[in-house]
Design a protein around this motif. Structure first.
Motif, PDB file in Angstrom:
ATOM      1  N   VAL A   1      10.843 -37.479  -3.241  1.00  0.00           N
ATOM      2  CA  VAL A   1      12.222 -37.312  -3.727  1.00  0.00           C
ATOM      3  C   VAL A   1      12.700 -38.638  -4.308  1.00  0.00           C
ATOM      4  O   VAL A   1      12.521 -39.690  -3.682  1.00  0.00           O
ATOM      5  N   PRO A   2      13.284 -38.602  -5.520  1.00  0.00           N
ATOM      6  CA  PRO A   2      13.739 -39.850  -6.144  1.00  0.00           C
ATOM      7  C   PRO A   2      14.714 -40.618  -5.240  1.00  0.00           C
ATOM      8  O   PRO A   2      15.511 -39.987  -4.522  1.00  0.00           O
ATOM      9  N   ASN A   3      14.616 -41.933  -5.284  1.00  0.00           N
ATOM     10  CA  ASN A   3      15.498 -42.838  -4.539  1.00  0.00           C
ATOM     11  C   ASN A   3      15.116 -42.977  -3.066  1.00  0.00           C
ATOM     12  O   ASN A   3      15.686 -43.784  -2.355  1.00  0.00           O
ATOM     13  N   VAL A   4      14.155 -42.172  -2.589  1.00  0.00           N
ATOM     14  CA  VAL A   4      13.721 -42.320  -1.198  1.00  0.00           C
ATOM     15  C   VAL A   4      12.757 -43.491  -1.111  1.00  0.00           C
ATOM     16  O   VAL A   4      11.777 -43.561  -1.853  1.00  0.00           O
ATOM     17  N   LYS A   5      13.067 -44.424  -0.210  1.00  0.00           N
ATOM     18  CA  LYS A   5      12.277 -45.641  -0.104  1.00  0.00           C
ATOM     19  C   LYS A   5      11.201 -45.517   0.968  1.00  0.00           C
ATOM     20  O   LYS A   5      10.064 -45.887   0.775  1.00  0.00           O
ATOM     21  N   GLY A   6      11.618 -45.011   2.124  1.00  0.00           N
ATOM     22  CA  GLY A   6      10.660 -44.900   3.216  1.00  0.00           C
ATOM     23  C   GLY A   6      11.104 -43.862   4.217  1.00  0.00           C
ATOM     24  O   GLY A   6      12.281 -43.516   4.297  1.00  0.00           O
ATOM     25  N   VAL A   7      10.137 -43.371   4.987  1.00  0.00           N
ATOM     26  CA  VAL A   7      10.419 -42.312   5.955  1.00  0.00           C
ATOM     27  C   VAL A   7       9.733 -42.665   7.260  1.00  0.00           C
ATOM     28  O   VAL A   7       8.585 -43.118   7.267  1.00  0.00           O
ATOM     29  N   THR A   8      10.435 -42.471   8.365  1.00  0.00           N
ATOM     30  CA  THR A   8       9.806 -42.694   9.666  1.00  0.00           C
ATOM     31  C   THR A   8      10.222 -41.594  10.630  1.00  0.00           C
ATOM     32  O   THR A   8      11.318 -41.049  10.522  1.00  0.00           O
TER      33      THR A   8
ATOM     34  N   LEU B   1       9.809 -44.526  18.750  1.00  0.00           N
ATOM     35  CA  LEU B   1       9.761 -44.993  17.367  1.00  0.00           C
ATOM     36  C   LEU B   1       8.328 -45.096  16.877  1.00  0.00           C
ATOM     37  O   LEU B   1       7.440 -45.546  17.612  1.00  0.00           O
ATOM     38  N   ASP B   2       8.143 -44.670  15.643  1.00  0.00           N
ATOM     39  CA  ASP B   2       6.860 -44.877  14.986  1.00  0.00           C
ATOM     40  C   ASP B   2       6.864 -46.308  14.461  1.00  0.00           C
ATOM     41  O   ASP B   2       7.329 -46.580  13.361  1.00  0.00           O
ATOM     42  N   LEU B   3       6.361 -47.221  15.276  1.00  0.00           N
ATOM     43  CA  LEU B   3       6.545 -48.644  14.983  1.00  0.00           C
ATOM     44  C   LEU B   3       5.866 -49.087  13.693  1.00  0.00           C
ATOM     45  O   LEU B   3       6.255 -50.080  13.098  1.00  0.00           O
ATOM     46  N   GLU B   4       4.854 -48.325  13.267  1.00  0.00           N
ATOM     47  CA  GLU B   4       4.165 -48.717  12.033  1.00  0.00           C
ATOM     48  C   GLU B   4       4.977 -48.367  10.789  1.00  0.00           C
ATOM     49  O   GLU B   4       4.758 -48.932   9.728  1.00  0.00           O
ATOM     50  N   HIS B   5       5.873 -47.415  10.922  1.00  0.00           N
ATOM     51  CA  HIS B   5       6.616 -46.980   9.730  1.00  0.00           C
ATOM     52  C   HIS B   5       8.116 -47.206   9.837  1.00  0.00           C
ATOM     53  O   HIS B   5       8.843 -46.957   8.895  1.00  0.00           O
ATOM     54  N   GLU B   6       8.564 -47.664  11.006  1.00  0.00           N
ATOM     55  CA  GLU B   6       9.992 -47.809  11.236  1.00  0.00           C
ATOM     56  C   GLU B   6      10.645 -48.699  10.172  1.00  0.00           C
ATOM     57  O   GLU B   6      11.712 -48.381   9.670  1.00  0.00           O
ATOM     58  N   GLU B   7       9.972 -49.775   9.806  1.00  0.00           N
ATOM     59  CA  GLU B   7      10.584 -50.728   8.875  1.00  0.00           C
ATOM     60  C   GLU B   7      10.722 -50.185   7.460  1.00  0.00           C
ATOM     61  O   GLU B   7      11.544 -50.667   6.683  1.00  0.00           O
ATOM     62  N   GLU B   8       9.927 -49.169   7.143  1.00  0.00           N
ATOM     63  CA  GLU B   8      10.041 -48.582   5.793  1.00  0.00           C
ATOM     64  C   GLU B   8      11.402 -47.921   5.616  1.00  0.00           C
ATOM     65  O   GLU B   8      11.972 -47.932   4.534  1.00  0.00           O
ATOM     66  N   ALA B   9      11.896 -47.311   6.683  1.00  0.00           N
ATOM     67  CA  ALA B   9      13.180 -46.610   6.596  1.00  0.00           C
ATOM     68  C   ALA B   9      14.325 -47.502   7.056  1.00  0.00           C
ATOM     69  O   ALA B   9      15.424 -47.449   6.529  1.00  0.00           O
ATOM     70  N   CYS B  10      14.067 -48.319   8.046  1.00  0.00           N
ATOM     71  CA  CYS B  10      15.084 -49.204   8.609  1.00  0.00           C
ATOM     72  C   CYS B  10      14.537 -50.616   8.691  1.00  0.00           C
ATOM     73  O   CYS B  10      14.011 -51.025   9.718  1.00  0.00           O
ATOM     74  N   PRO B  11      14.664 -51.379   7.605  1.00  0.00           N
ATOM     75  CA  PRO B  11      14.040 -52.707   7.569  1.00  0.00           C
ATOM     76  C   PRO B  11      14.532 -53.658   8.656  1.00  0.00           C
ATOM     77  O   PRO B  11      13.837 -54.594   9.026  1.00  0.00           O
ATOM     78  N   ARG B  12      15.737 -53.382   9.181  1.00  0.00           N
ATOM     79  CA  ARG B  12      16.245 -54.313  10.211  1.00  0.00           C
ATOM     80  C   ARG B  12      16.200 -53.707  11.599  1.00  0.00           C
ATOM     81  O   ARG B  12      16.934 -54.101  12.486  1.00  0.00           O
ATOM     82  N   ALA B  13      15.331 -52.702  11.768  1.00  0.00           N
ATOM     83  CA  ALA B  13      15.331 -51.956  13.035  1.00  0.00           C
ATOM     84  C   ALA B  13      14.732 -52.749  14.190  1.00  0.00           C
ATOM     85  O   ALA B  13      14.854 -52.345  15.330  1.00  0.00           O
ATOM     86  N   LYS B  14      14.071 -53.841  13.898  1.00  0.00           N
ATOM     87  CA  LYS B  14      13.406 -54.591  14.963  1.00  0.00           C
ATOM     88  C   LYS B  14      14.349 -54.839  16.129  1.00  0.00           C
ATOM     89  O   LYS B  14      15.415 -55.429  15.967  1.00  0.00           O
ATOM     90  N   SER B  15      13.941 -54.386  17.306  1.00  0.00           N
ATOM     91  CA  SER B  15      14.782 -54.614  18.478  1.00  0.00           C
ATOM     92  C   SER B  15      14.848 -56.099  18.768  1.00  0.00           C
ATOM     93  O   SER B  15      13.859 -56.810  18.644  1.00  0.00           O
ATOM     94  N   VAL B  16      16.017 -56.527  19.157  1.00  0.00           N
ATOM     95  CA  VAL B  16      16.154 -57.907  19.594  1.00  0.00           C
ATOM     96  C   VAL B  16      15.858 -57.921  21.089  1.00  0.00           C
ATOM     97  O   VAL B  16      16.492 -57.206  21.859  1.00  0.00           O
ATOM     98  N   VAL B  17      14.871 -58.687  21.460  1.00  0.00           N
ATOM     99  CA  VAL B  17      14.445 -58.710  22.855  1.00  0.00           C
ATOM    100  C   VAL B  17      14.874 -60.020  23.488  1.00  0.00           C
ATOM    101  O   VAL B  17      14.780 -61.077  22.859  1.00  0.00           O
TER     102      VAL B  17
END
Lengths: 407, 232
Positions: free
Chosen positions: A92-99, A122-138
């Motif tokens: 689909v146009p404009n879709v950047k990534g899916v997780t 979370l699918d950790l291998e693809h999470e950043e494609e949809a949410c680039p800042r999703a990295k949990s702060v630990v």
């Protein structure tokens, strides 16, 4: 007629003090509106970025009916997580990534006490494609999750405090399959997650996708797709296209629908902004109307002379309105330039702020769109024009004989 | 003595027989019973619930709570796969799931309101660690059962259940039960009077079900097992 604009410009220069007062009022109003807008939009974009890039994604896909009963965490409404379906969405146009993700409920215990949690897988291998800042702060000492390590979990730090667990400790995580099968697995506490969203800290336990799929018998399935887009302004059309591509078994929601809290905060800020802008606008108009009126009184003899030498009443009216428009335009442009410079300066420094409901410390970088700047200039000019209407009418109605006699 | 051993060996029961026996002891075709459940929570507090049971046919249960005051008037109903709880303040019945905890204790609803191991599980006799008991390993037939597998110990002399261990899909033990105080509630009908369900994930939690009265000779009207009868 054609000489009027030139005359208006000259008049503005001649009545320097009056022009200055009016102009400064406009400049101040424009600069303030721009700064305000900049701050409001800057704050909103921090919140939006936090949510869209860090949590929900721009769009989310669920099984039909999921969001209606989202409170009950309906894992029975799951979807296949296949490369084919992901590819279909990415086409689909404009879709950047899916997780893919799973949200589930459960109980976590340390053997002595237990507490409820909301699980995020979370699918950790693809999470950043949809949410680039999703990295949990630990929290220091902890480690982030990895896809390979399926026997670890991240626990919200307040959740961890509430039932007393240590880093590296093994906890039992209990949940049940959509069909009702209880299951429990032991997971190592890999880290304590810190989020800007209080709920995440108090309730959420994060695990790799495979861990949840095994725990609640959802092999190869997810309950949620998070979708990232290239251009957030084309969100609605992307949503429509995605819905069309997936068919009626699925539902597509935007981040606004899923994060009503953030949407409401932004709407409220916009309402406050509009109210303040309206007040500033009215004050500026009053100042312009007042100075214009004063200027008419001061220039009674001049008006009388104009009328006496054959200038039409309509031309006098136009002259005064044009003068106001010239001041409005100059003031508006000056305000816009000044505002842009001020915003640019503030923006490069950045204002560290703590937003309610979003990531703890963010750098507020106020900016306004070119469209808004142009609109501000236009509104300032039109506003000045409007405010001058009554004084100009008064000037054009003067009796030339009385006006000339005026001392 | 020798003859007795021979007789016991000759009477080596099949798994099907053992399961049928378990179901007939723990969930006779129809009965009326009164029981109390004491749930001990992790903070050390305990709460005792009084209740009355009624059962008919394979999967029709009614249950009325009588104490404590907070749950008095609550009722539960199972009819086939559907399970409801009736809350008197709301005057409404809500559907609940088999896996949900029974009154927040360590039994789940299926433990209390569904006893049909023959239908739900495939059994296999395994070596017993107790000389006087049979040990059966039960494996779920479908994905709908509340446990993936169960290990059950039944006394050789009279087939009374002694101990149970309940496992999730991962193979982790979730609960364990001990069946004690076996008592002849009615002539020819003996069953455990006390079941202690230990939460194996949170060792400080356990629930104890004591049956004070049980009779199989009841005449139960079919309407008791309809939603319309809840709250009446």
């Amino acid at each position: 007629m054609s000489r009027l604009p030139a005359l208006a410009v000259r008049n503005v220069g001649r009545n320097r003090r009056r022009s200055l007062i009016t102009g400064v009022a406009i400049v101040i109003a424009v600069v303030m509106v721009m700064l305000l807008r900049g701050f409001v939009d800057g704050a909103a974009s921090i919140m939006v970025a936090d949510v869209v890039e860090g949590r929900s994604g721009a769009l989310q896909v669920h099984k039909k009916g999921y969001v209606d009963s989202i409170e009950s965490v309906p894992t029975r409404l799951n979807m296949p997580y296949t490369p084919a379906l992901v590819a279909q969405m990415k086409a689909v146009p404009n879709v950047k990534g899916v997780t893919g993700r799973i949200t589930f409920n459960g109980l976590v215990s340390n053997g002595v006490t237990q507490t409820m949690f909301v699980g995020r897988a979370l699918d950790l291998e693809h999470e950043e494609e949809a949410c680039p800042r999703a990295k949990s702060v630990v929290r220091p000492g902890g480690q982030p999750l990895t896809a390979a390590d399926t026997s670890s979990a991240l626990i919200g730090f307040e959740l961890a405090e509430s039932f007393g667990t240590q880093l590296g400790q093994t906890v039992s995580v209990q949940s049940s399959s959509p069909a009702g099968r209880s299951n429990a697995i032991d997971l190592k506490v890999k880290g304590f997650a810190v989020s800007s969203f209080p709920f995440e800290n108090k309730r959420v336990l994060a695990v790799p996708l495979a861990t949840a799929q095994a725990l609640i018998d959802l092999d190869g399935k997810v309950t949620e797709y998070a979708v990232g887009v290239h251009d957030l302004t084309r969100l609605e059309e992307t949503r429509t296209a995605l819905q069309a591509a997936l068919g009626p078994d699925y539902e597509v929601h935007t981040w606004k629908e899923l994060n009503t809290f953030v949407r409401d905060v932004i709407n409220r800020q916009n309402a406050v902004f509009s109210a303040i802008s309206a007040v500033l606008f009215i004050i500026a108009l009053t100042v312009i109307a007042n100075t214009m009126l004063m200027s008419v009184f001061e220039r009674v003899r001049e008006i009388g002379t104009l009328l006496a030498v054959g200038v039409r009443r309509a031309q006098v009216l136009q002259l005064f309105i044009l003068e106001a428009a010239v001041i409005g335009l100059i003031g508006g442009v000056a305000g816009a330039v000044l505002g842009r410079v001020a915003l640019a300066v503030i923006s490069t420094i950045g204002i560290p702020i703590e937003m309610p409901g979003t990531s703890g410390k963010a750098l507020l970088q106020p900016t306004v769109s070119v469209r808004f700047v142009l609109a501000a200039v236009v509104v300032a000019t039109l506003g000045a024009l409007l405010a001058s209407a009554l004084p100009a009418r008064r000037a054009s109605r003067l009796n030339p004989v009385d006006a000339l006699r005026n001392a | 003595m020798h003859a007795l051993v021979l007789m016991l060996l000759a009477a080596d029961p099949t798994v099907a027989e053992l399961l049928a026996k378990y179901d007939s002891i723990m969930g006779p075709a129809q009965f009326e019973a009164e029981a109390t459940m004491t749930a001990t929570r992790e903070d050390g507090t305990a709460r005792t619930y009084g209740m009355k049971f009624l059962k008919k046919d394979q999967d029709k249960f009614r249950l009325w709570f009588s104490e404590p005051a907070a749950v008095k008037g609550q009722e539960m109903l199972r009819n086939g796969d559907n399970l409801w709880i009736y809350i008197p303040n709301l005057k409404r019945a809500t559907r609940v799931a088999n896996r949900d905890n029974f009154q927040g204790g360590d039994f789940n609803n299926a433990d209390v309101l569904r006893v049909n191991y023959q239908a739900d599980y495939d059994g296999k006799l395994i070596d017993s660690d107790a000389p006087d008991a049979w040990c059966i390993e039960l494996k779920a037939k479908s994905k709908e059962t509340s446990y993936d597998s169960i290990k059950l110990w039944m006394r050789k002399s009279d087939f009374q259940p002694l101990k149970g261990q309940y496992f999730g899909t991962s193979g982790q033990m979730i609960r364990s039960a001990t069946f004690t105080d076996h008592k002849e509630f009615e002539k020819g009908f003996t069953r455990p009077g006390r079941i202690v369900m230990q939460n194996e994930l949170v060792k400080t939690r356990k629930s104890e079900m004591r049956t004070s009265r049980m009779t199989l000779k009841v005449d139960v009207p079919a309407q008791r097992f309809t939603q319309a009868d809840l709250g009446k």
